[in-house]
Motif scaffolding. Structure first.
Motif, PDB file in Angstrom:
ATOM      1  N   SER A 265       0.804  -1.212   0.000  1.00 30.64           N
ATOM      2  CA  SER A 265       0.000   0.000   0.000  1.00 30.64           C
ATOM      3  C   SER A 265       0.841   1.269   0.000  1.00 30.64           C
ATOM      4  O   SER A 265       0.290   2.366  -0.077  1.00 30.64           O
ATOM      5  CB  SER A 265      -0.956   0.015   1.202  1.00 30.64           C
ATOM      6  OG  SER A 265      -0.247  -0.076   2.411  1.00 30.64           O
TER       7      SER A 265
ATOM      8  N   ARG B 283      -1.225   4.726  -0.952  1.00 30.26           N
ATOM      9  CA  ARG B 283      -2.586   4.665  -1.481  1.00 30.26           C
ATOM     10  C   ARG B 283      -3.549   4.602  -0.308  1.00 30.26           C
ATOM     11  O   ARG B 283      -3.328   3.898   0.681  1.00 30.26           O
ATOM     12  CB  ARG B 283      -2.765   3.491  -2.452  1.00 30.26           C
ATOM     13  CG  ARG B 283      -2.761   2.106  -1.836  1.00 30.26           C
ATOM     14  CD  ARG B 283      -4.191   1.633  -1.593  1.00 30.26           C
ATOM     15  NE  ARG B 283      -4.212   0.286  -1.082  1.00 30.26           N
ATOM     16  CZ  ARG B 283      -4.173  -0.017   0.196  1.00 30.26           C
ATOM     17  NH1 ARG B 283      -4.048   0.925   1.109  1.00 30.26           N
ATOM     18  NH2 ARG B 283      -4.230  -1.274   0.600  1.00 30.26           N
TER      19      ARG B 283
ATOM     20  N   ILE C  57      -3.944   8.412  -4.427  1.00 32.58           N
ATOM     21  CA  ILE C  57      -2.524   8.237  -4.137  1.00 32.58           C
ATOM     22  C   ILE C  57      -2.007   9.572  -3.628  1.00 32.58           C
ATOM     23  O   ILE C  57      -2.268  10.622  -4.233  1.00 32.58           O
ATOM     24  CB  ILE C  57      -1.714   7.817  -5.377  1.00 32.58           C
ATOM     25  CG1 ILE C  57      -2.246   6.494  -5.966  1.00 32.58           C
ATOM     26  CG2 ILE C  57      -0.223   7.697  -5.038  1.00 32.58           C
ATOM     27  CD1 ILE C  57      -2.001   5.271  -5.112  1.00 32.58           C
TER      28      ILE C  57
ATOM     29  N   ASN D 120      -8.416   1.693  -4.760  1.00 30.89           N
ATOM     30  CA  ASN D 120      -7.122   1.167  -5.196  1.00 30.89           C
ATOM     31  C   ASN D 120      -6.734   0.040  -4.240  1.00 30.89           C
ATOM     32  O   ASN D 120      -6.416   0.297  -3.082  1.00 30.89           O
ATOM     33  CB  ASN D 120      -6.049   2.268  -5.162  1.00 30.89           C
ATOM     34  CG  ASN D 120      -6.384   3.438  -6.065  1.00 30.89           C
ATOM     35  OD1 ASN D 120      -6.947   3.275  -7.134  1.00 30.89           O
ATOM     36  ND2 ASN D 120      -6.030   4.637  -5.624  1.00 30.89           N
TER      37      ASN D 120
ATOM     38  N   PHE E 151      -0.591  -1.211  -4.735  1.00 29.96           N
ATOM     39  CA  PHE E 151       0.282  -0.221  -5.367  1.00 29.96           C
ATOM     40  C   PHE E 151       1.654  -0.859  -5.528  1.00 29.96           C
ATOM     41  O   PHE E 151       2.233  -1.350  -4.549  1.00 29.96           O
ATOM     42  CB  PHE E 151       0.326   0.995  -4.432  1.00 29.96           C
ATOM     43  CG  PHE E 151       0.988   2.211  -4.970  1.00 29.96           C
ATOM     44  CD1 PHE E 151       0.767   2.638  -6.265  1.00 29.96           C
ATOM     45  CD2 PHE E 151       1.822   2.956  -4.163  1.00 29.96           C
ATOM     46  CE1 PHE E 151       1.370   3.785  -6.747  1.00 29.96           C
ATOM     47  CE2 PHE E 151       2.422   4.102  -4.616  1.00 29.96           C
ATOM     48  CZ  PHE E 151       2.191   4.518  -5.915  1.00 29.96           C
TER      49      PHE E 151
ATOM     50  N   ILE F 175      -1.056   0.635 -10.355  1.00 29.72           N
ATOM     51  CA  ILE F 175      -2.133   0.642  -9.376  1.00 29.72           C
ATOM     52  C   ILE F 175      -3.128  -0.453  -9.757  1.00 29.72           C
ATOM     53  O   ILE F 175      -3.646  -0.471 -10.879  1.00 29.72           O
ATOM     54  CB  ILE F 175      -2.863   1.998  -9.350  1.00 29.72           C
ATOM     55  CG1 ILE F 175      -1.893   3.135  -9.020  1.00 29.72           C
ATOM     56  CG2 ILE F 175      -4.016   1.969  -8.343  1.00 29.72           C
ATOM     57  CD1 ILE F 175      -2.504   4.515  -9.194  1.00 29.72           C
TER      58      ILE F 175
ATOM     59  N   GLY G  27      -6.558  -1.350  -9.271  1.00 27.67           N
ATOM     60  CA  GLY G  27      -7.819  -0.797  -8.822  1.00 27.67           C
ATOM     61  C   GLY G  27      -8.946  -1.795  -8.949  1.00 27.67           C
ATOM     62  O   GLY G  27      -8.823  -2.818  -9.624  1.00 27.67           O
TER      63      GLY G  27
END
Length: 203
Positions: free
Chosen positions: A74, A85, A90, A111, A114, A123, A125
């Motif tokens: 993260s 994130r 971000i 998200n 990362f 990323i 998502g």
């Protein structure tokens, strides 16, 4: 989570009980980022930087969107910066003073994780996959037929040696190169039962 970086100890934490302007908080942060009312916050992530055991900077971010927690995928620390994130955003801060360099919304929902990819970031998502620069500029984005969540045990997101393998909610598989080009699409195969005809049943 605690990470040693140069002469600093950097701690990144979930602080879900943090309340604005309260003296009863577990940690009194030097800076608070909260663009909306704290009652809309679904995730609260803190960063604390110490040198020789003494805190030199700290902050907490209140954000809204799809909820996130802190894990080893993260945030990324390098080049005297930390990228983190939270929800579908971000944030990038300088190290060690934690001054905000930029922040930006990416995925519509959240998200999930990362990752470092060559000199850029990926990323993962819920709705889209993004490759971005360290400055937050989108190089490419990719969406499938459904969200990037698996219900059959398959890994919905995996970075391999020279490609990215994805699996959506419908169990369709996608393979991308690092430039975001789709190399393969393998749709879900639905097996139908081999039903007998009526005359085979009663024959």
């Amino acid at each position: 989570m605690k990470v040693d970086y140069k002469n600093f100890e950097i701690e990144v934490i979930d602080d879900e009980n943090h309340t604005l302007n309260s003296t009863k908080n577990l940690h009194q942060y030097q800076t608070v980022y909260c663009e909306e009312s704290e009652f809309h916050s679904v995730s609260k992530h803190g960063i604390i930087i110490k040198e020789h055991g003494i805190e030199i900077s700290s902050l907490i971010i209140h954000e809204f969107g799809g909820a996130t927690t802190i894990s080893d995928d993260s945030f990324i620390i390098e080049d005297d910066k930390i990228w983190i994130r939270i929800c579908n955003k971000i944030y990038c801060f300088s190290i060690p003073n934690l001054e905000l360099i930029w922040h930006k919304e990416f995925d519509f929902a959240t998200n999930f994780s990362f990752h470092k990819l060559e000199n850029d970031f990926i990323i993962y998502g819920e709705v889209e996959i993004f490759r971005i620069t360290k400055e937050g500029e989108i190089i490419w984005r990719f969406g499938g037929r459904d969200i990037w969540v698996s219900v059959d045990g398959k890994n919905p997101f995996n970075i391999e040696t020279d490609k990215i393998r994805l699996c959506d909610f419908q169990s369709n598989e996608y393979i991308l190169d690092f430039d975001g080009k789709e190399l393969e699409f393998n749709p879900r195969i639905i097996e139908t039962a081999n039903k007998k005809k009526w005359w085979q049943i009663f024959g």
